[in-house]
Design a protein around this motif. Structure first.
Motif, mmCIF file in Angstrom:
data_model
loop_
_atom_site.group_PDB
_atom_site.id
_atom_site.type_symbol
_atom_site.label_atom_id
_atom_site.label_comp_id
_atom_site.label_asym_id
_atom_site.label_seq_id
_atom_site.Cartn_x
_atom_site.Cartn_y
_atom_site.Cartn_z
ATOM 1 N N ARG A 137 -54.399 48.106 20.304
ATOM 2 C CA ARG A 137 -54.673 49.509 20.807
ATOM 3 C C ARG A 137 -56.071 49.673 21.325
ATOM 4 O O ARG A 137 -56.949 49.570 20.616
ATOM 5 C CB ARG A 137 -54.349 50.260 19.609
ATOM 6 C CG ARG A 137 -54.271 51.769 20.128
ATOM 7 C CD ARG A 137 -53.642 52.722 18.831
ATOM 8 N NE ARG A 137 -52.436 52.401 18.832
ATOM 9 C CZ ARG A 137 -51.758 53.023 17.619
ATOM 10 N NH1 ARG A 137 -52.231 54.005 16.787
ATOM 11 N NH2 ARG A 137 -50.423 52.749 17.624
ATOM 12 N N ARG A 138 -56.228 50.354 22.255
ATOM 13 C CA ARG A 138 -57.438 50.625 22.981
ATOM 14 C C ARG A 138 -57.790 52.282 23.021
ATOM 15 O O ARG A 138 -56.689 53.053 23.250
ATOM 16 C CB ARG A 138 -57.656 50.183 24.574
ATOM 17 C CG ARG A 138 -57.205 48.622 24.518
ATOM 18 C CD ARG A 138 -58.087 47.638 23.881
ATOM 19 N NE ARG A 138 -59.275 47.133 24.662
ATOM 20 C CZ ARG A 138 -60.039 46.183 24.504
ATOM 21 N NH1 ARG A 138 -60.096 45.851 23.255
ATOM 22 N NH2 ARG A 138 -60.786 45.848 25.498
ATOM 23 N N GLY A 139 -59.015 52.462 22.818
ATOM 24 C CA GLY A 139 -59.488 53.965 22.951
ATOM 25 C C GLY A 139 -60.100 54.174 24.179
ATOM 26 O O GLY A 139 -59.927 53.687 25.286
ATOM 27 N N GLU B 68 -66.195 62.572 19.131
ATOM 28 C CA GLU B 68 -65.446 62.678 20.582
ATOM 29 C C GLU B 68 -64.376 61.408 20.643
ATOM 30 O O GLU B 68 -63.264 61.732 21.266
ATOM 31 C CB GLU B 68 -66.592 62.875 21.754
ATOM 32 C CG GLU B 68 -67.217 63.889 21.693
ATOM 33 C CD GLU B 68 -68.234 64.138 22.747
ATOM 34 O OE1 GLU B 68 -68.286 63.034 23.666
ATOM 35 O OE2 GLU B 68 -69.088 64.947 23.042
ATOM 36 N N LEU B 69 -64.742 60.330 20.216
ATOM 37 C CA LEU B 69 -64.224 59.275 20.423
ATOM 38 C C LEU B 69 -62.666 59.226 19.670
ATOM 39 O O LEU B 69 -61.789 58.850 20.105
ATOM 40 C CB LEU B 69 -64.815 57.738 19.972
ATOM 41 C CG LEU B 69 -63.899 56.610 20.043
ATOM 42 C CD1 LEU B 69 -63.641 56.208 21.393
ATOM 43 C CD2 LEU B 69 -64.911 55.326 19.632
ATOM 44 N N GLN B 70 -63.002 59.676 18.342
ATOM 45 C CA GLN B 70 -61.971 59.973 17.407
ATOM 46 C C GLN B 70 -60.718 60.863 17.756
ATOM 47 O O GLN B 70 -59.666 60.839 17.850
ATOM 48 C CB GLN B 70 -62.485 60.327 15.999
ATOM 49 C CG GLN B 70 -63.107 58.997 15.295
ATOM 50 C CD GLN B 70 -63.633 59.599 13.921
ATOM 51 O OE1 GLN B 70 -63.731 60.856 13.681
ATOM 52 N NE2 GLN B 70 -64.129 58.617 13.139
ATOM 53 N N ASN B 71 -61.382 62.146 18.528
ATOM 54 C CA ASN B 71 -60.508 63.087 19.069
ATOM 55 C C ASN B 71 -59.864 62.374 20.284
ATOM 56 O O ASN B 71 -58.508 62.866 20.314
ATOM 57 C CB ASN B 71 -61.242 64.132 19.498
ATOM 58 C CG ASN B 71 -61.925 65.086 18.220
ATOM 59 O OD1 ASN B 71 -61.390 64.860 16.957
ATOM 60 N ND2 ASN B 71 -63.101 65.727 18.433
ATOM 61 N N TYR B 72 -60.451 61.719 20.887
ATOM 62 C CA TYR B 72 -59.895 61.117 22.195
ATOM 63 C C TYR B 72 -58.772 60.370 21.710
ATOM 64 O O TYR B 72 -57.376 60.187 22.151
ATOM 65 C CB TYR B 72 -60.660 60.258 23.098
ATOM 66 C CG TYR B 72 -60.001 59.627 24.202
ATOM 67 C CD1 TYR B 72 -60.163 60.446 25.656
ATOM 68 C CD2 TYR B 72 -59.779 58.499 24.337
ATOM 69 C CE1 TYR B 72 -59.448 59.874 26.747
ATOM 70 C CE2 TYR B 72 -59.175 57.639 25.446
ATOM 71 C CZ TYR B 72 -59.201 58.527 26.483
ATOM 72 O OH TYR B 72 -58.513 58.095 27.688
ATOM 73 N N ASN B 73 -59.010 59.412 20.796
ATOM 74 C CA ASN B 73 -57.962 58.511 20.312
ATOM 75 C C ASN B 73 -56.663 59.167 19.623
ATOM 76 O O ASN B 73 -55.378 58.679 19.807
ATOM 77 C CB ASN B 73 -58.395 57.277 19.272
ATOM 78 C CG ASN B 73 -59.317 56.539 19.805
ATOM 79 O OD1 ASN B 73 -59.379 56.170 20.821
ATOM 80 N ND2 ASN B 73 -60.445 55.829 19.076
ATOM 81 N N GLN B 74 -56.956 60.282 18.879
ATOM 82 C CA GLN B 74 -55.871 61.084 18.304
ATOM 83 C C GLN B 74 -55.132 61.614 19.419
ATOM 84 O O GLN B 74 -53.706 61.808 19.151
ATOM 85 C CB GLN B 74 -56.345 62.249 17.372
ATOM 86 C CG GLN B 74 -56.832 61.468 16.020
ATOM 87 C CD GLN B 74 -57.669 62.648 15.274
ATOM 88 O OE1 GLN B 74 -57.621 63.928 15.673
ATOM 89 N NE2 GLN B 74 -58.297 62.333 14.214
ATOM 90 N N ASP C 200 -49.198 57.242 23.285
ATOM 91 C CA ASP C 200 -49.044 56.235 24.131
ATOM 92 C C ASP C 200 -49.790 54.844 23.975
ATOM 93 O O ASP C 200 -51.038 54.878 23.947
ATOM 94 C CB ASP C 200 -49.574 56.460 25.631
ATOM 95 C CG ASP C 200 -49.368 55.468 26.819
ATOM 96 O OD1 ASP C 200 -48.732 54.554 26.338
ATOM 97 O OD2 ASP C 200 -49.726 55.744 27.874
ATOM 98 N N PRO C 201 -49.046 53.818 22.977
ATOM 99 C CA PRO C 201 -49.799 52.892 22.403
ATOM 100 C C PRO C 201 -50.162 51.725 23.624
ATOM 101 O O PRO C 201 -50.987 50.960 23.130
ATOM 102 C CB PRO C 201 -48.733 52.296 21.614
ATOM 103 C CG PRO C 201 -47.387 52.741 22.158
ATOM 104 C CD PRO C 201 -47.717 54.029 22.856
ATOM 105 N N TRP C 202 -49.663 51.951 24.797
ATOM 106 C CA TRP C 202 -49.983 50.966 25.827
ATOM 107 C C TRP C 202 -51.269 51.357 26.602
ATOM 108 O O TRP C 202 -51.722 50.746 27.535
ATOM 109 C CB TRP C 202 -49.082 50.523 26.570
ATOM 110 C CG TRP C 202 -47.816 49.937 25.778
ATOM 111 C CD1 TRP C 202 -46.850 50.702 25.468
ATOM 112 C CD2 TRP C 202 -47.901 48.659 25.101
ATOM 113 N NE1 TRP C 202 -45.759 49.925 24.643
ATOM 114 C CE2 TRP C 202 -46.664 48.579 24.489
ATOM 115 C CE3 TRP C 202 -48.696 47.762 25.363
ATOM 116 C CZ2 TRP C 202 -46.277 47.523 23.780
ATOM 117 C CZ3 TRP C 202 -48.153 46.402 24.339
ATOM 118 C CH2 TRP C 202 -46.744 46.439 23.932
ATOM 119 N N SER C 203 -51.959 52.451 26.387
ATOM 120 C CA SER C 203 -52.872 53.424 27.312
ATOM 121 C C SER C 203 -54.326 52.541 27.076
ATOM 122 O O SER C 203 -54.536 52.085 25.941
ATOM 123 C CB SER C 203 -52.791 54.627 27.077
ATOM 124 O OG SER C 203 -53.247 55.003 25.759
#
Length: 286
Positions: free
Chosen positions: A5-7, A272-278, A283-286
């Protein structure tokens, strides 16, 4: 086969913007500062100051000249600041780190302003120093720490009193008033005396009655020049040394400000990264 999974910006979720180097450098910086400055100041106050044993009015009267109280105030202030830095860096708490950064910045600005104002308004600064020394002379016998500090200064600078040696008449014990019953009437402290290395026996009563003598006659036994002029001359002749000390105090503060600001920005990026990932977990393939 499933991909990891990518962020944001193609980074996996284990990625962190917070650098452990910056984080623990800031913690070590604050911890060392706390151990070296805060603990000794508080310990010296508790072990030597008569503050807890004296009346509150006397303590307030000596507040501006009592070294132990000044140490306690500095110790408490630095404890609060270093606490914010230590806990803020370990817990990655932006609020505490910002408090630490703002406090260090304010201290740095105040030190810079004090240096500039002291240089520009040197006459007023001299008058303020004179007031402080006069207060110290008045309370000379009230506090052993203050007494030791004054004696050390008079011995090191070879001076006596503030402007002149007769300033000791402002102290109730050394006053030259006729109704003064003290055995030290019209005397000066032993630290004012000119000590001869040739004499095997030191006369500890050498300051007895010196204020009653003429300036020239007293000059054969004690230092008649005041400590203010001696202090001003010492400052003028040691400007490079004082500048080096000031720079040595300023550099750690600037380092602390820089490290805290870097860590704050890294924590904000991580949030900001954590909020983006949440927001993109659906969509696990994004």
């Amino acid at each position: 086969m499933a991909r990891r999974r990518r962020g944001a910006a193609g980074r996996d979720e284990e990625f962190t913007f917070v650098s452990p180097v910056v984080k623990y450098l800031l913690f070590i910086f604050n911890f060392i500062f706390w151990v070296r400055i805060t603990l000794p100041n508080v310990f010296l106050f508790i072990s030597t100051s008569p503050f807890f044993l004296s009346a509150s009015e006397a303590a307030l009267a000596c507040l501006s000249v009592d070294p132990a109280i000044m140490l306690l105030v500095v110790g408490i202030l630095m404890f609060i600041i270093t606490f914010c830095g230590c806990v803020g860096s370990l817990r990655e708490n932006i609020c505490l780190l910002q408090t630490f950064c703002v406090c260090l910045t304010l201290i740095f600005i105040l030190q810079l302003a004090a240096g500039i104002l002291g240089f520009v308004f040197s006459d007023k600064a001299r008058n303020k120093v004179t007031e402080v020394i006069d207060k110290a002379i008045v309370h000379y016998r009230d506090d052993i720490d203050l007494q030791n500090l004054i004696d050390f200064g008079q011995r090191e600078f070879g001076c006596c009193g503030g402007v002149t040696y007769t300033d000791w008449s402002k102290n109730v014990y050394f006053s030259c008033k006729n109704d003064n019953p003290s055995r030290e009437r019209c005397s000066v402290p032993f630290s004012c005396c000119i000590l001869s290395k040739d004499k095997a026996v030191i006369n500890t009563m050498c300051g007895q009655g010196m204020q009653e003598l003429e300036f020239a006659e007293a000059g054969g036994h004690i230092h008649t020049n005041g400590c203010i002029d001696k202090l001003v001359n010492w400052i003028h002749s040691n400007l490079f040394l004082l500048g080096g000390i000031a720079l040595g105090l300023a550099i750690p503060q600037l380092v602390g400000i820089l490290l805290s600001q870097i860590l704050i920005n890294q924590i904000k990026d991580q949030i900001e990264l954590q909020n983006y990932n949440q927001n993109h977990r659906s969509d696990p393939w994004s």
